[in-house]
Design an enzyme around this catalytic site. Sequence first.
Site, short mmCIF file in Angstrom:
data_model
loop_
_atom_site.label_atom_id
_atom_site.label_comp_id
_atom_site.label_asym_id
_atom_site.label_seq_id
_atom_site.Cartn_x
_atom_site.Cartn_y
_atom_site.Cartn_z
CD GLU A 1 -9.01 -3.66 -1.18
OE1 GLU A 1 -9.70 -3.70 -0.15
OE2 GLU A 1 -8.06 -4.43 -1.38
CG ASP B 1 -1.68 -1.26 1.44
OD1 ASP B 1 -1.98 -1.94 0.44
OD2 ASP B 1 -1.98 -1.58 2.60
#
Length: 345
Positions: A204, A32
Amino acid sequence: MRFVPALCFALIALLSISPVCAQLGAVAGVHDPAIARVNGNYYVFSTGGGVQIRKSRDLITWERAGRVFEQLPEWAMKEVPGARGPWAPDVSFFNGRWHLYYSVSTYGSRRSCIGLATNVTLDPADAKYRWVDHGMVLETRQTDDWNAIDANVVLDESGTPWLSLGSFWGGLKIVRLDASTGMPSKADGGLRPIARRPKPGAIEAPFIIRRGEFYYLFASFDYCCKRAESTYNIRVGRSRAVVGPYVDRDGKPMLEGGGTMVVQGAGTIRGPGHNAVLQEPDRDWLVHHFYDAADAGRPKLQVRPMTWDEAGWPVAGEPVAKPPPTTAAATTTTATSTTTTQPGR
């Protein structure tokens, strides 16, 4: 066997595969990623270890540069019992300071929170370097149909910050922020939906940038966190307004599952996703993690040049394999607009 750059490039040419080893140094364990550039230094923030920080001068060789948190803030431990640490950081600069939004949750849960920490500098050697936590920004509970994780900031044409977020369930949302506090604006209409996928589709990690007359919404489809079995891929849609409606190249709304492919897995590169985009004055970079099937599926950092076709859609290049040319660009560039989670990663 230890790979050096020359050997890495020779193997790439020989095997005609994507250059998995294009980024060197402390690139394993990056998940991420969010990125910013200040005074010639690139900084990457990522999930794990209290939000890990890595630094590079050339986008190729990376070294560790500390962490944001020594431990999870007390408020977060009380609100989300069992949370092990902050996830999915996003770094942006507005109102004279750096804003780092982060997620707090547990796997498979919608009891989630987004927190905020700020700093006036990203340079650990600066005497003013200090992360200050400001507590909870947004939250969801098990009864909500969306998940308060994977925050990302974009500045609109007037410089107003907006926070996009969300994972699975009801999809991705966006809310206007108060620039002075970094919290949701009380003058705004609240959360608005910007993208979703019909079940069992997964979406997402929103990331929005503004380029020309359009806002571009990048998102991660399908599944991460399964190492070499991960099916993550990066899609995009665009809109003339920051709140949407976002549509893909074929005109399909992202609220109906639309999204044009930007990067997907190939060869030993599995599940590329949870991207950030770094916009510099003369070029753009797509930054994401992937799972290296040649190394037990470990998550690693990957940086790709991103160009734009004649119709104004992004095209991701092969992972950068040499330092970019020196530029007299502005001293501060951010992926102001970063970063995922499965149902509660």
